[in-house]
Design a protein around this motif. Structure first.
Motif, mmCIF file in Angstrom:
data_model
loop_
_atom_site.group_PDB
_atom_site.id
_atom_site.type_symbol
_atom_site.label_atom_id
_atom_site.label_comp_id
_atom_site.label_asym_id
_atom_site.label_seq_id
_atom_site.Cartn_x
_atom_site.Cartn_y
_atom_site.Cartn_z
ATOM 1 N N LEU A 88 0.487 -1.039 -0.072
ATOM 2 C CA LEU A 88 0.070 -0.449 0.028
ATOM 3 C C LEU A 88 1.045 1.176 0.565
ATOM 4 O O LEU A 88 1.662 1.655 1.116
ATOM 5 N N ARG A 89 0.430 2.122 -0.726
ATOM 6 C CA ARG A 89 1.039 2.860 -0.921
ATOM 7 C C ARG A 89 0.451 4.515 -1.028
ATOM 8 O O ARG A 89 -0.681 5.051 -1.815
ATOM 9 N N LEU A 90 1.133 5.771 -0.268
ATOM 10 C CA LEU A 90 -0.272 6.725 -0.687
ATOM 11 C C LEU A 90 0.856 7.614 -1.368
ATOM 12 O O LEU A 90 2.215 8.191 -0.968
ATOM 13 N N LEU A 91 0.125 7.545 -2.402
ATOM 14 C CA LEU A 91 0.498 9.442 -3.230
ATOM 15 C C LEU A 91 0.284 10.851 -2.691
ATOM 16 O O LEU A 91 -1.194 10.479 -2.809
ATOM 17 N N MET A 92 0.604 11.655 -2.687
ATOM 18 C CA MET A 92 0.668 12.887 -2.837
ATOM 19 C C MET A 92 0.832 13.669 -4.157
ATOM 20 O O MET A 92 1.865 13.705 -4.431
ATOM 21 N N ALA A 93 -0.162 14.901 -4.573
ATOM 22 C CA ALA A 93 0.229 15.492 -4.737
ATOM 23 C C ALA A 93 0.543 17.231 -4.139
ATOM 24 O O ALA A 93 -0.694 17.710 -3.755
ATOM 25 N N THR A 94 1.765 17.484 -4.814
ATOM 26 C CA THR A 94 1.422 19.143 -3.629
ATOM 27 C C THR A 94 1.859 20.478 -4.830
ATOM 28 O O THR A 94 2.662 19.935 -6.010
ATOM 29 N N VAL A 95 1.141 21.424 -5.234
ATOM 30 C CA VAL A 95 0.939 22.530 -5.660
ATOM 31 C C VAL A 95 1.775 23.722 -5.066
ATOM 32 O O VAL A 95 1.334 24.487 -3.920
#
Length: 186
Positions: free
Chosen positions: A74-81
């Motif tokens: 299980l991996r958590l992918l995060m997007a930041t701007v």
């Protein structure tokens, strides 16, 4: 947004160890999650009430997610701007040997103020690459709630609708929605 504002591409990072979800990050993730749910998003965890929800309501679900993180499962992918959390999702490997070549995408969400800026597209693109290249998966699957336009978003990202569970989701009395089953060959 005005024409002179510069829009930066989302930066995608992944977390695959429980210890990397700090208390501050957990609060940021649940704040995003609550905002998405309260804006009509479809990412309501099983043990939560229907909207409106608060970040504290989602805390136990986030703690469970964080505790299950692992590089192969299980991996958590995060997007930041510009350093701000704009969205996140989960990428999970199926555990049963018959389906261990498949993965599941869950909790795809973009913070309301960042919608239409490529956050969801970037998350989906990175998820496919990570699933194939790092996790060795051959196929991804997800479910989406009908009536929100999510199926069109996923189709544009290369996903195929493979079926529906008619009326499986009761959003409110008299408002039953299909659960759309989607697949992506990697």
């Amino acid at each position: 947004m005005t024409t002179h504002e510069r829009v930066h591409a989302p930066v995608i990072t992944q977390i695959s160890r429980p210890e990397d979800v700090t208390a501050a990050l957990g609060r940021e993730l649940t704040d995003c999650w609550a905002g998405v749910i309260n804006a009509g998003g479809a990412v309501v965890p099983m043990d939560c009430p229907l909207p409106p929800v608060s970040p504290s309501t989602l805390g136990p679900a986030m703690d469970r997610i964080a505790g299950q993180l692992s590089p192969q499962r299980l991996r958590l992918l995060m997007a930041t701007v510009d350093g701000t959390l704009a969205g996140w999702m989960l990428l999970r490997r199926e555990q049963h040997p018959l389906v261990a070549h498949c993965g599941v995408v869950n909790h795809v969400q973009t913070r309301v103020g960042f919608r239409g800026r490529g956050v969801g597209v970037a998350l989906m693109r990175h998820a496919a690459r990570i699933a194939r290249e790092e996790m060795g998966l051959e196929r991804l699957q997800l479910t989406a709630r009908d009536g929100l336009g999510l199926d069109a978003f996923y189709r544009k990202a290369g996903w195929t609708e493979v079926g529906r569970w008619p009326g499986a989701l009761r959003v409110a009395p008299g408002d039953d929605r299909d659960e759309i089953l989607m697949s992506l060959e990697l």
